[in-house]
Design an enzyme around this catalytic site. Structure first.
Site, PDB file in Angstrom:
ATOM      1  N   HIS A  79      18.031   2.386   1.442  1.00 54.27           N
ATOM      2  CA  HIS A  79      17.562   1.154   2.091  1.00 54.27           C
ATOM      3  C   HIS A  79      16.032   1.145   2.170  1.00 54.27           C
ATOM      4  O   HIS A  79      15.382   0.181   1.784  1.00 54.27           O
ATOM      5  CB  HIS A  79      18.175   1.025   3.489  1.00 54.27           C
ATOM      6  CG  HIS A  79      17.529  -0.015   4.358  1.00 54.27           C
ATOM      7  ND1 HIS A  79      17.728  -1.362   4.173  1.00 54.27           N
ATOM      8  CD2 HIS A  79      16.653   0.088   5.398  1.00 54.27           C
ATOM      9  CE1 HIS A  79      17.023  -2.043   5.067  1.00 54.27           C
ATOM     10  NE2 HIS A  79      16.357  -1.186   5.826  1.00 54.27           N
ATOM     11  N   ASP A 108      -4.678 -17.373 -17.211  1.00 54.59           N
ATOM     12  CA  ASP A 108      -3.574 -16.407 -17.119  1.00 54.59           C
ATOM     13  C   ASP A 108      -4.127 -15.128 -16.512  1.00 54.59           C
ATOM     14  O   ASP A 108      -5.292 -15.076 -16.124  1.00 54.59           O
ATOM     15  CB  ASP A 108      -2.973 -16.122 -18.508  1.00 54.59           C
ATOM     16  CG  ASP A 108      -1.514 -15.658 -18.395  1.00 54.59           C
ATOM     17  OD1 ASP A 108      -1.263 -14.692 -17.650  1.00 54.59           O
ATOM     18  OD2 ASP A 108      -0.641 -16.265 -19.039  1.00 54.59           O
ATOM     19  N   TRP A 144      13.526   8.045   3.280  1.00 47.97           N
ATOM     20  CA  TRP A 144      12.608   7.517   2.257  1.00 47.97           C
ATOM     21  C   TRP A 144      11.314   8.308   2.218  1.00 47.97           C
ATOM     22  O   TRP A 144      10.561   8.227   1.259  1.00 47.97           O
ATOM     23  CB  TRP A 144      12.346   6.021   2.487  1.00 47.97           C
ATOM     24  CG  TRP A 144      11.235   5.728   3.451  1.00 47.97           C
ATOM     25  CD1 TRP A 144      11.330   5.648   4.797  1.00 47.97           C
ATOM     26  CD2 TRP A 144       9.854   5.478   3.126  1.00 47.97           C
ATOM     27  NE1 TRP A 144      10.099   5.378   5.348  1.00 47.97           N
ATOM     28  CE2 TRP A 144       9.178   5.267   4.347  1.00 47.97           C
ATOM     29  CE3 TRP A 144       9.124   5.412   1.936  1.00 47.97           C
ATOM     30  CZ2 TRP A 144       7.801   5.007   4.407  1.00 47.97           C
ATOM     31  CZ3 TRP A 144       7.749   5.157   2.013  1.00 47.97           C
ATOM     32  CH2 TRP A 144       7.105   4.953   3.229  1.00 47.97           C
ATOM     33  N   SER A 172       4.321   1.161 -12.880  1.00 44.95           N
ATOM     34  CA  SER A 172       4.382  -0.297 -12.831  1.00 44.95           C
ATOM     35  C   SER A 172       3.363  -0.853 -11.838  1.00 44.95           C
ATOM     36  O   SER A 172       2.613  -1.778 -12.153  1.00 44.95           O
ATOM     37  CB  SER A 172       5.796  -0.734 -12.459  1.00 44.95           C
ATOM     38  OG  SER A 172       5.799  -2.047 -11.996  1.00 44.95           O
ATOM     39  N   SER A 173       3.313  -0.264 -10.631  1.00 46.52           N
ATOM     40  CA  SER A 173       2.365  -0.771  -9.625  1.00 46.52           C
ATOM     41  C   SER A 173       0.938  -0.577 -10.066  1.00 46.52           C
ATOM     42  O   SER A 173       0.085  -1.434  -9.829  1.00 46.52           O
ATOM     43  CB  SER A 173       2.513  -0.052  -8.292  1.00 46.52           C
ATOM     44  OG  SER A 173       3.819   0.119  -7.951  1.00 46.52           O
ATOM     45  N   HIS A 256       0.239   6.362   4.169  1.00 50.52           N
ATOM     46  CA  HIS A 256      -0.407   5.460   5.107  1.00 50.52           C
ATOM     47  C   HIS A 256      -1.106   4.292   4.433  1.00 50.52           C
ATOM     48  O   HIS A 256      -0.883   3.148   4.814  1.00 50.52           O
ATOM     49  CB  HIS A 256      -1.280   6.145   6.149  1.00 50.52           C
ATOM     50  CG  HIS A 256      -1.430   5.205   7.300  1.00 50.52           C
ATOM     51  ND1 HIS A 256      -0.453   5.044   8.253  1.00 50.52           N
ATOM     52  CD2 HIS A 256      -2.342   4.254   7.556  1.00 50.52           C
ATOM     53  CE1 HIS A 256      -0.780   4.051   9.056  1.00 50.52           C
ATOM     54  NE2 HIS A 256      -1.923   3.552   8.663  1.00 50.52           N
ATOM     55  N   GLU A 258      -0.171   3.074   1.801  1.00 55.13           N
ATOM     56  CA  GLU A 258       0.988   2.280   1.371  1.00 55.13           C
ATOM     57  C   GLU A 258       1.388   1.256   2.439  1.00 55.13           C
ATOM     58  O   GLU A 258       1.740   0.118   2.132  1.00 55.13           O
ATOM     59  CB  GLU A 258       2.160   3.223   1.063  1.00 55.13           C
ATOM     60  CG  GLU A 258       3.504   2.552   0.850  1.00 55.13           C
ATOM     61  CD  GLU A 258       3.598   1.749  -0.442  1.00 55.13           C
ATOM     62  OE1 GLU A 258       2.758   1.971  -1.338  1.00 55.13           O
ATOM     63  OE2 GLU A 258       4.493   0.894  -0.544  1.00 55.13           O
ATOM     64  N   TYR A 260      -0.519  -0.284   4.372  1.00 56.55           N
ATOM     65  CA  TYR A 260      -1.434  -1.423   4.280  1.00 56.55           C
ATOM     66  C   TYR A 260      -1.242  -2.180   2.977  1.00 56.55           C
ATOM     67  O   TYR A 260      -1.471  -3.384   2.921  1.00 56.55           O
ATOM     68  CB  TYR A 260      -2.875  -0.963   4.502  1.00 56.55           C
ATOM     69  CG  TYR A 260      -3.013  -0.508   5.929  1.00 56.55           C
ATOM     70  CD1 TYR A 260      -3.125  -1.452   6.942  1.00 56.55           C
ATOM     71  CD2 TYR A 260      -2.904   0.821   6.279  1.00 56.55           C
ATOM     72  CE1 TYR A 260      -3.159  -1.071   8.266  1.00 56.55           C
ATOM     73  CE2 TYR A 260      -2.933   1.218   7.603  1.00 56.55           C
ATOM     74  CZ  TYR A 260      -3.063   0.264   8.597  1.00 56.55           C
ATOM     75  OH  TYR A 260      -3.074   0.661   9.905  1.00 56.55           O
ATOM     76  N   SER A 271      -3.431 -16.252   6.263  1.00 56.29           N
ATOM     77  CA  SER A 271      -4.793 -16.795   6.322  1.00 56.29           C
ATOM     78  C   SER A 271      -4.950 -18.023   5.436  1.00 56.29           C
ATOM     79  O   SER A 271      -5.881 -18.804   5.613  1.00 56.29           O
ATOM     80  CB  SER A 271      -5.821 -15.738   5.912  1.00 56.29           C
ATOM     81  OG  SER A 271      -5.719 -14.611   6.734  1.00 56.29           O
ATOM     82  N   HIS A 305      -1.356  10.981  11.496  1.00 61.51           N
ATOM     83  CA  HIS A 305      -0.718  10.495  12.725  1.00 61.51           C
ATOM     84  C   HIS A 305       0.800  10.384  12.549  1.00 61.51           C
ATOM     85  O   HIS A 305       1.513  10.147  13.515  1.00 61.51           O
ATOM     86  CB  HIS A 305      -1.342   9.188  13.229  1.00 61.51           C
ATOM     87  CG  HIS A 305      -1.076   7.981  12.388  1.00 61.51           C
ATOM     88  ND1 HIS A 305      -1.989   6.964  12.252  1.00 61.51           N
ATOM     89  CD2 HIS A 305      -0.028   7.611  11.626  1.00 61.51           C
ATOM     90  CE1 HIS A 305      -1.491   6.030  11.466  1.00 61.51           C
ATOM     91  NE2 HIS A 305      -0.309   6.402  11.075  1.00 61.51           N
ATOM     92  N   HIS A 306       1.267  10.551  11.325  1.00 58.34           N
ATOM     93  CA  HIS A 306       2.714  10.633  11.117  1.00 58.34           C
ATOM     94  C   HIS A 306       3.220  12.054  11.345  1.00 58.34           C
ATOM     95  O   HIS A 306       4.404  12.313  11.214  1.00 58.34           O
ATOM     96  CB  HIS A 306       3.074  10.210   9.690  1.00 58.34           C
ATOM     97  CG  HIS A 306       2.681   8.801   9.370  1.00 58.34           C
ATOM     98  ND1 HIS A 306       3.521   7.741   9.559  1.00 58.34           N
ATOM     99  CD2 HIS A 306       1.524   8.280   8.898  1.00 58.34           C
ATOM    100  CE1 HIS A 306       2.914   6.613   9.203  1.00 58.34           C
ATOM    101  NE2 HIS A 306       1.697   6.919   8.800  1.00 58.34           N
ATOM    102  N   THR A 331      -7.828  -4.891  13.337  1.00 56.18           N
ATOM    103  CA  THR A 331      -6.567  -5.634  13.381  1.00 56.18           C
ATOM    104  C   THR A 331      -6.637  -6.703  14.466  1.00 56.18           C
ATOM    105  O   THR A 331      -6.213  -7.844  14.269  1.00 56.18           O
ATOM    106  CB  THR A 331      -5.389  -4.683  13.644  1.00 56.18           C
ATOM    107  OG1 THR A 331      -5.515  -3.561  12.771  1.00 56.18           O
ATOM    108  CG2 THR A 331      -4.064  -5.359  13.368  1.00 56.18           C
ATOM    109  N   LYS A 334      -8.543  -9.724  13.348  1.00 56.38           N
ATOM    110  CA  LYS A 334      -7.765 -10.628  12.506  1.00 56.38           C
ATOM    111  C   LYS A 334      -6.872 -11.540  13.348  1.00 56.38           C
ATOM    112  O   LYS A 334      -6.838 -12.751  13.153  1.00 56.38           O
ATOM    113  CB  LYS A 334      -6.911  -9.855  11.495  1.00 56.38           C
ATOM    114  CG  LYS A 334      -7.721  -8.955  10.584  1.00 56.38           C
ATOM    115  CD  LYS A 334      -6.938  -8.492   9.391  1.00 56.38           C
ATOM    116  CE  LYS A 334      -6.834  -9.578   8.366  1.00 56.38           C
ATOM    117  NZ  LYS A 334      -8.077  -9.875   7.669  1.00 56.38           N
ATOM    118  N   ARG A 453      16.037   8.756  15.413  1.00 61.30           N
ATOM    119  CA  ARG A 453      16.319   7.899  14.266  1.00 61.30           C
ATOM    120  C   ARG A 453      17.158   8.671  13.250  1.00 61.30           C
ATOM    121  O   ARG A 453      17.332   9.885  13.381  1.00 61.30           O
ATOM    122  CB  ARG A 453      15.018   7.409  13.622  1.00 61.30           C
ATOM    123  CG  ARG A 453      14.167   8.522  13.053  1.00 61.30           C
ATOM    124  CD  ARG A 453      12.791   8.045  12.656  1.00 61.30           C
ATOM    125  NE  ARG A 453      12.820   7.249  11.427  1.00 61.30           N
ATOM    126  CZ  ARG A 453      11.776   7.113  10.601  1.00 61.30           C
ATOM    127  NH1 ARG A 453      10.631   7.722  10.862  1.00 61.30           N
ATOM    128  NH2 ARG A 453      11.858   6.379   9.520  1.00 61.30           N
TER     129      ARG A 453
END
Ligand SMILES: [Cu+2]
Lengths: 532, 263
Positions: A79, A108, A144, A172-173, A256, A258, A260, A271, A305-306, A331, A334, A453
């Protein structure tokens, strides 16, 4: 002169050169490729979503009912992987493909053949990833975040296929990002300076750099896993002189930024949309861009921080805690800017606006819990609980996903030439916004009450809230079928015809081309550019 | 149109009530716990929660006001402003100050948490898939602690015990009012030893030692779970700590060390 006009005219009437399936396989057209990205990612969305439904069904009651624990772990893992790599990342690339050329006045993407390739890698990688579930020994079941040594020494055989799929997705990315950057730097309408670019394009420019910076780190990490698993190295194996925590440093150095990567384009989308329906310019455009850059920079120095529970040294703990807290400042800027944009505007509430306003509120709630998580002492009690699950789902579902809904409702008339069914879309919005809160808000209570979790079974005192969460999730899941119906109806030309401008308050080059946008646009660069 | 604003405000208001009183009774807020550290953690959590609720009320309040008052259907005309240096500086600086104010107590508690020196006793905790091993390093005592929830209960064949999924065969017995140092490690994958009431959560990493400590103020039984995904049995890896008075603890120690009569 005459011949020049003729080619331009010619281009406007040209459709795809091939018909049927070959059109899609060989296409180098940014609109075709954008469409394929969007279709692919929504297929993945429903695959990943149905896994969430099974997860919530199992968690409806304590005890084991529907799937065994190993399968449950595999489902939570898949998932997460499918939603992050198969849905949110590609869906934003799809929007980038469709909209960046239209927004900067380019005919293009800069590298159309690579564009085709970066898309077609995706279904291959997705198929490999999903096929692991049917292999002997089961698919990836280590979350994950695939922490070693659970993902190396103790993992199922299929993990090597998972590693290969991650490599492909990363390629790909990276190709997609190179394309975005080259397009933005080289293909803008001649009079458009970087500073004049729409904010959505800005967010994608920064996102693309983040992807290029961190995807190779992920590739390196999974390669080290591959070596540990098959070639006798011990990067993550303490018995051989390695360190399992090293894996986490590498993973989160990717992971991390990722986070963002999958939220910055969402910032860009809201925006664009909020000023349109507030009929007022975006407040603090420059500070928005500074805030984006600041967030992107900070995303590289907060990864640990993870890992506050892994036994980091005191000095490192302090550094990562302070750096993480600091993210609240840009943040906050924004969020304040969005609120100031609607303040004293002339507001209407079409569906894209509804989703964008819900985004601002609910993403902010995710931001608040993020701020709470940054404080290490209280993080002791939050870490690896449902509080965290609630936190990041607030950021990703009513955050990123709602921004995607907003974007699709906003630009769908431009893509299809037809308005979607507004009544039904509002129904989709309301049912989604209510059920999303029903699903994810009680998770905070569960976490605070002590539910870890990634467990398929839990102590009896967690039952009531888990049932509320599950019911919310089922309603939310079902509501997304309404969305599919709405989009298909618009694609089939069921709604009223859309004008070129579509929305009363819309600004930007994409609204200067007809609806539906012709197969080739801006064969001649536009000359009227809004200056900022 | 206002429904979702109201909803979020309601949720925020609900959160306040829950956290303050009602849910404390049901154990649905972070527990205050029975150790000085868990109390500090709870205090920090509540402070930050209130700060967030305050900011939320202001920001969402202004949004709600704009959504009600500044809509086209009410004939409101859009204003023309789109920047204001003063306001932008203020809303950058104020959050920054709030963060600094929050960082001070957080740092204080963090430093305390990391101070594992001068412990009265040390217990080595080893994670296994899927049970725990406790080694009292100052005594010649060690034992395994296995989950005691039965497969029948898990498979819904019999009624579930009150402590379903949170019960073990051998409690970790410790004295109150003593500084207990924990040294964590693992035999296989990474686990995490978490007992909310004690304010202790730490990863148990194979091949490495991590440390934590607590002082338990009240005798009682405190339950927790493994908090790091460790495979199929991750959900079934409970922890039960039993805190006794010094005298009771010593009696227990003697009992444990007396060889059991094999007759
Ligand atoms: Cu465990």
């Amino acid at each position: 002169m005459t011949s020049h006009d003729m080619t331009a005219d010619d281009a406007h009437h040209h459709g795809p050169s091939k018909k049927g399936i070959l059109r899609w396989v060989t296409t180098t057209n940014h609109k075709d490729i954008g469409t394929m990205y969007l279709v692919f990612s929504f297929i993945m969305f429903f695959v990943g979503g149905s896994m969430a439904m099974v997860i919530r069904a199992e968690l409806f009651q304590p005890g084991m009912q529907i799937v065994p624990a190993e399968t449950f772990n595999m489902l939570t893992t898949m998932h997460g992987l499918i939603m992050v790599f198969g849905f949110i990342m590609p869906v934003f690339v799809g929007l980038a493909n469709w909209m960046i050329p239209l927004m900067i006045g380019a005919p293009d993407m800069a590298l159309p053949r690579m564009n085709n390739w970066s898309f077609w890698i995706l279904p291959v990688a997705g198929t490999i990833l999903i096929s692991t579930m049917f292999m002997q020994g089961g698919g990836p079941n280590f979350g994950w975040t695939f922490y070693a040594p659970l993902s190396t020494t103790f993992a199922p055989k299929s993990t090597d296929y998972f590693i290969f799929a991650i490599h492909l997705l990363g390629m790909s990315s990276i190709m997609g990002s190179i394309n975005v950057i080259v397009t933005i730097f080289n293909m803008r309408a001649p009079k458009m300076r970087l500073i004049d670019m729409p904010i959505f394009v800005w967010t994608w420019l920064i996102t693309a750099f983040l992807i290029i910076a961190v995807m190779p780190v992920l590739a390196g990490t999974v390669t080290m896993m591959l070596m540990d698993r098959n070639f006798g190295t011990s990067f993550f194996n303490a018995a051989g002189g390695g360190d399992p925590v090293l894996f986490q440093h590498l993973f989160w150095f990717f992971g991390h930024p990722e986070v963002y990567i999958i939220i910055l384009p969402a910032f860009g989308i809201v925006s664009e949309i909020i000023p349109t329906f507030a009929r007022k310019k975006l407040f603090g455009r420059m500070s928005m861009i500074y805030a984006l850059t600041a967030i992107a920079f900070l995303s590289f120095i907060v990864w640990a921080h993870h890992m506050f529970m892994t036994g980091l040294p005191l000095a490192a703990s302090m550094f990562f805690m302070y750096a993480t807290m600091l993210i609240a400042v840009p943040t906050g800027v924004k969020v304040f800017n969005w609120v100031a944009t609607i303040y004293r505007g002339c507001l209407t509430f079409e569906t894209p606006m509804l989703f964008s306003l819900a985004f601002v509120v609910l993403f902010t709630i995710g931001g608040f819990t993020g701020l709470m998580l940054s404080l290490i002492p209280s993080d002791v009690q939050y870490h690896d609980t449902y509080f965290v699950v609630g936190h990041f789902h607030y950021v990703l579902v009513p955050g990123s996903l709602f921004s995607v809904f907003a974007a699709i409702y906003y630009w769908l008339p431009k893509w299809t030439g037809h308005m979607y069914n507004e009544t039904l879309a509002k129904f989709h919005f309301w049912i989604s916004v209510i059920s999303v809160n029903l699903t994810f808000f009680p998770m905070h209570f569960l976490g605070l009450a002590g539910m870890p979790r990634r467990i398929p079974d839990y102590a009896l005192q967690f039952t009531d809230f888990n049932q509320i969460v599950s019911i919310g999730a089922f309603i939310f899941g079902a509501a997304q079928l309404i969305f599919v119906y709405i989009v298909i109806q618009a694609m089939r030309g069921k709604g009223p015809k859309a004008t070129a401008h579509v929305w009363e308050g819309s600004h930007g080059l994409e609204w200067t081309v007809p609806s539906p946008a012709p197969y080739h646009t801006f064969s001649e660069p536009p000359t009227q550019i809004e200056r900022h | 149109m206002l429904g979702f604003k109201k909803l979020s405000l309601l949720l925020t208001a609900g959160l306040m009530n829950f956290s303050a009183t009602a849910f404390a009774a049901y154990g649905l807020n972070m527990p205050v716990g029975v150790s000085p550290l868990s109390a500090s953690m709870h205090h920090l959590h509540m402070t930050m929660l209130w700060v967030c609720i305050g900011i939320g009320i202001i920001v969402f309040g202004i949004m709600t006001y704009a959504i009600i008052k500044h809509r086209k259907s009410k004939g409101h005309q859009a204003a023309n402003f789109h920047e204001n240096t003063h306001v932008e500086i203020i809303w950058t600086v104020i959050p920054f100050i709030i963060l600094i104010v929050m960082a001070i107590p957080a740092t204080k508690t963090l430093i305390e948490m990391n101070d594992t020196k001068a412990a009265d006793l040390t217990i080595k905790v080893t994670g296994y898939r899927w049970y725990w091993h406790y080694d009292y390093l100052d005594e010649a005592l060690d034992f395994f602690s296995h989950p005691s929830t039965t497969q029948e209960e898990i498979n819904n064949l019999v009624a579930k015990d009150e402590h379903y999924n949170l019960a073990v065969d051998q409690h970790l017995v410790v004295p109150i009012n003593k500084k207990i140092r924990f040294a964590f490690t693992s035999n296989d994958v990474i686990h995490a030893w978490w007992v909310p009431q004690l304010g202790v959560k730490k990863d148990a990493v194979p091949g490495f030692i991590t440390e934590s400590w607590t002082i338990i103020k009240e005798p009682g039984i405190y339950r927790g779970q493994c908090a790091e995904l460790c495979g199929a049995g991750h959900a079934y890896m409970p922890i039960v700590v039993e805190a006794k008075t010094q005298a009771d603890y010593e009696t227990w120690l003697v009992e444990q060390k007396t060889p059991k009569n094999p007759s």
